[in-house]
Design a protein around this motif. Sequence first.
Motif, short mmCIF file in Angstrom:
data_model
loop_
_atom_site.label_atom_id
_atom_site.label_comp_id
_atom_site.label_asym_id
_atom_site.label_seq_id
_atom_site.Cartn_x
_atom_site.Cartn_y
_atom_site.Cartn_z
N GLY A 1 -0.64 -1.85 -4.85
CA GLY A 1 -1.99 -2.12 -4.38
C GLY A 1 -3.01 -1.82 -5.45
N ASP A 2 -4.27 -1.96 -5.05
CA ASP A 2 -5.38 -1.76 -5.98
C ASP A 2 -5.71 -0.28 -6.13
OD1 ASP A 2 -5.65 -4.51 -6.27
OD2 ASP A 2 -7.00 -4.66 -4.56
N GLU A 3 -6.25 0.05 -7.28
CA GLU A 3 -6.69 1.41 -7.56
C GLU A 3 -7.85 1.33 -8.55
OE1 GLU A 3 -7.67 5.04 -7.95
OE2 GLU A 3 -6.11 4.62 -6.48
N VAL A 4 -8.91 2.05 -8.25
CA VAL A 4 -10.10 2.02 -9.10
C VAL A 4 -9.83 2.69 -10.44
CG1 VAL A 4 -12.49 2.81 -9.28
CG2 VAL A 4 -11.63 1.96 -7.11
N LYS B 1 0.81 -1.22 0.00
CA LYS B 1 0.00 0.00 0.00
C LYS B 1 0.84 1.27 0.00
CE LYS B 1 -4.07 -2.13 1.92
NZ LYS B 1 -5.16 -2.10 2.86
N LEU C 1 -2.71 3.92 -11.70
CA LEU C 1 -1.95 2.69 -11.51
C LEU C 1 -0.46 2.89 -11.79
CD1 LEU C 1 -4.38 0.24 -13.32
CD2 LEU C 1 -3.87 0.26 -10.87
N PRO D 1 1.48 -6.05 -11.90
CA PRO D 1 1.45 -6.19 -10.44
C PRO D 1 2.80 -5.82 -9.82
CG PRO D 1 1.30 -8.35 -11.50
CD PRO D 1 1.34 -7.33 -12.59
N VAL E 1 -2.10 -3.67 -16.62
CA VAL E 1 -1.81 -3.64 -15.20
C VAL E 1 -0.60 -4.55 -14.93
CG1 VAL E 1 -2.68 -4.18 -12.89
CG2 VAL E 1 -4.22 -3.23 -14.63
#
Length: 185
Positions: free
Chosen positions: A81-84, A54, A89, A104, A102
């Motif tokens: 981490g994740d992002e809407v 994060k 990103l 990772p 994307v």
Amino acid sequence: DLSNADMRTGAWAFSAEGVLAPTRPAEAKANGDLWTKESYGDFILTLEFRAQKKSNSGVFIRTTDIVQWLHNSIEVQILQGDEVKPVHLVGAVYDIAAPARVVPIVPGEWNRYMITAKGKSLRVMLNGEVVNKVNLDEWTTAGFNPDGTANKFKTAYKDMARAGRVGLQDHGGQVEFRNLFIERL
């Protein structure tokens, strides 16, 4: 060394292994960004980064005002981490161009950026793969991307400076850097 750096005193430091990182505890929000003293126009910037879980950071390029940097620089995003929003990103040109796919970012693993800025062209490679190619002249209206979606910038990217400082953002979590090189074109 940090002889070409402009930052809050003691905010960043190199470890004995040559890893550059903010000096604050990981749970603290931020300790200030790091900027080159020199300006760069056309260049290739290579660096390695690793992000803990994060973490949020970025690489600023062509920054003309290090105090009011938001509307005076281009940011290549670093995010674990994740992002809407895809334009936030890792590999994105922040808030204007999503990466092609994307990628990772595993906490604690090193990743490599190669950022090439030449005139109106910006190319971002992540771990040897081109993830973003941008023609800055396509961003003709402040606050909007070419596809009509909004962005937060008060300056159209076609009007952004073609030379300025390079910076590393300290924006939360823990992101470390090593093997930073700038080659002028």
